[in-house]
Write an enzyme that holds these catalytic residues in place. Structure first.
Site, PDB file in Angstrom:
ATOM      1  CG  ASN A  52     -80.553  21.003 -28.777  1.00  0.00           C
ATOM      2  OD1 ASN A  52     -80.041  21.424 -27.733  1.00  0.00           O
ATOM      3  ND2 ASN A  52     -80.925  21.793 -29.760  1.00  0.00           N
ATOM      4  NE  ARG A  94     -77.162  23.633 -30.381  1.00  0.00           N
ATOM      5  CZ  ARG A  94     -77.973  24.634 -30.089  1.00  0.00           C
ATOM      6  NH1 ARG A  94     -79.157  24.390 -29.606  1.00  0.00           N
ATOM      7  NH2 ARG A  94     -77.587  25.867 -30.293  1.00  0.00           N
ATOM      8  CG  HIS A 133     -76.638  29.901 -34.662  1.00  0.00           C
ATOM      9  ND1 HIS A 133     -76.947  31.247 -34.703  1.00  0.00           N
ATOM     10  CD2 HIS A 133     -77.623  29.310 -33.969  1.00  0.00           C
ATOM     11  CE1 HIS A 133     -78.089  31.450 -34.064  1.00  0.00           C
ATOM     12  NE2 HIS A 133     -78.524  30.293 -33.601  1.00  0.00           N
ATOM     13  NE  ARG A 151     -80.373  34.857 -27.349  1.00  0.00           N
ATOM     14  CZ  ARG A 151     -80.160  33.804 -28.146  1.00  0.00           C
ATOM     15  NH1 ARG A 151     -79.655  33.965 -29.350  1.00  0.00           N
ATOM     16  NH2 ARG A 151     -80.445  32.604 -27.726  1.00  0.00           N
ATOM     17  CD  GLU A 154     -78.515  24.460 -35.921  1.00  0.00           C
ATOM     18  OE1 GLU A 154     -79.713  24.766 -35.986  1.00  0.00           O
ATOM     19  OE2 GLU A 154     -77.727  24.993 -35.132  1.00  0.00           O
TER      20      GLU A 154
END
Ligand code: AMP
Length: 396
Positions: A7, A91, A180, A241, A384
């Site tokens: 990642n 990813r 996601h 965020r 993940e």
């Protein structure tokens, strides 16, 4: 097969080496401050102590080299040589409308990922650097791209279009994509398995509540709506965020504070969310502590955060004309007992609620809804990296 899951960020690289037969993590780690002074590499072989070293890494290729050196190190390594790595899973944040599933990486795929760069200018170029660096160090090893957006590609037009002139969708592909996806897919499938239900006849709402947070409606194994949009800024209130807001706020604040669009987006991405609202922290543990010791602003922030999640759940019940299960996952969803309890308290109209005793768990699979509930509420830890490793093995 041993799969290296990568990642890659613009100055970082997270990795895990997973044995796909046992699905165990052989080693994991992180390279930080790549291309910046004060580089740091963390390496943790399974069951052994974490090793942290300061090493400058001029670029990502050097970082990948150091990762491989750690993995094959005579003393602390977990494999004898590079040849043991059967495949690499990357990813990739944005696959646009080009990728509705994971894919084996070749020159054409790299070009198509590049074409999505302007949809995720901070992430995709970094992901591509990761691919190229791995190709340089491990030529001939098959690699797979697993997209954060792919699972959401089944959303119908009515869910992904914005109410703006259609030409912007036609010309620039401005629409909702969602992120996601790897987590939403993994968790929705696992929830059906855990409950012994047929995924093809199962309506589930997945609340991925981490530092980044998103929620999705998954009907019969397919995503029909999700809260993040063109970028991960839309939807729930997150760590830093803002989530949903009136777009006119951008102009209003930029005029008042004399900020450019880029500066405003920086505020919305990095200085907003629960951090901006509370003035305390983006971390829910700090927020919980502050609220517990009487900080009213922290309390209000948490209430606002929970309320937004509950509203989204309601809208996704409408989107699917009902729901069979609601699942909490990611850092906050898996570990924050209060968050699940308060959000659960909004769900009485569905004939469900969170049971205080059952909810007293962290980081494990469990049903936490009260006995006799019409809708199951669950905690399912996400993974993940494992999902990426599984996709990779499936394709190579
Ligand atoms: P993630 O992005 O999935 O790693 O989630 C990060 C968020 O999870 C942070 O806000 C953490 O405060 C929260 N979190 C992680 N562990 C715990 C815990 N034990 N209790 C409460 N919140 C937690």
């Amino acid at each position: 097969m041993k799969v290296l899951v990568i990642n890659c960020g613009s100055s970082s690289l997270k990795y895990q080496l997973i044995d796909s037969d046992s699905e165990g993590v052989l080693a994991k780690g992180l390279c930080e401050r790549i291309g910046i002074d004060g580089g740091m590499i963390t390496y943790q072989p399974e069951g052994k102590e974490k090793i942290k070293k300061q090493v400058d890494m001029p670029d990502h290729t050097e970082a990948v080299k150091l990762v491989i050196d750690s993995l094959i190190d005579k003393e602390k390594g977990v494999i004898a040589s590079l040849d043991e790595i059967g495949a690499v899973g990357h990813r990739i944040v944005h696959g646009g409308e080009k990728f509705a599933s994971a894919t084996v990486i070749n020159d054409e795929v790299i070009k198509a990922i590049e074409e999505c760069n302007d949809l995720a200018p901070l992430h995709n170029p970094a992901n591509l650097i990761g691919i190229r660096s791995c190709q340089a160090i491990m030529p001939g090893v098959p690699m797979v791209a697993v997209f954060d957006t792919a699972f959401h590609q089944t959303m119908p037009k009515k869910a992904y279009l914005y109410g703006i002139p259609y030409e912007y969708y036609e010309k620039y592909k401005v629409r909702r994509y969602g992120f996601h996806g790897t987590s939403h897919e993994f968790v929705s499938k696992r929830a059906a398995e855990f409950l012994g239900k047929d995924i093809n006849n199962f309506r589930v709402i997945v609340c991925h509540l981490g530092n980044g947070a998103s929620i999705s409606a998954v009907c019969n194994g397919k995503c029909v709506d999700t809260s993040m949009g063109l970028t991960p800024l839309e939807g729930l209130i997150m760590g830093t965020r803002s989530g949903d807001l009136d777009p006119a706020i951008l102009q209003f604040i930029s005029n008042k504070e004399n900020l450019s669009i880029d500066e405003m987006l920086n505020v919305l991405n990095k200085k907003s969310g629960v951090l901006g609202l509370s003035g305390v922290s983006s971390d829910f543990r700090d927020l919980g502590e502050a609220a517990g010791s009487g900080n009213e602003q922290a309390k209000t922030t948490l209430e606002t955060y929970y309320y937004r999640v509950a509203k989204y759940i309601g809208s996704y019940v409408a989107a699917m004309n009902g729901v069979d299960a609601i699942v909490f996952t990611a850092g906050v969803g898996e570990n924050n007992i209060e968050a699940r309890q308060v959000i659960g308290d909004y769900l009485g109209y569905l004939g469900t609620g969170v049971d205080r005793n059952k909810n007293n768990i962290r980081g494990e699979e469990a049903v936490i809804s009260s006995d006799g509930s019409k809708v199951d509420i669950l905690v399912i830890p996400t993974n993940e990296e494992l999902a990426i490793a599984r996709e990779t093995v499936k394709l190579v």
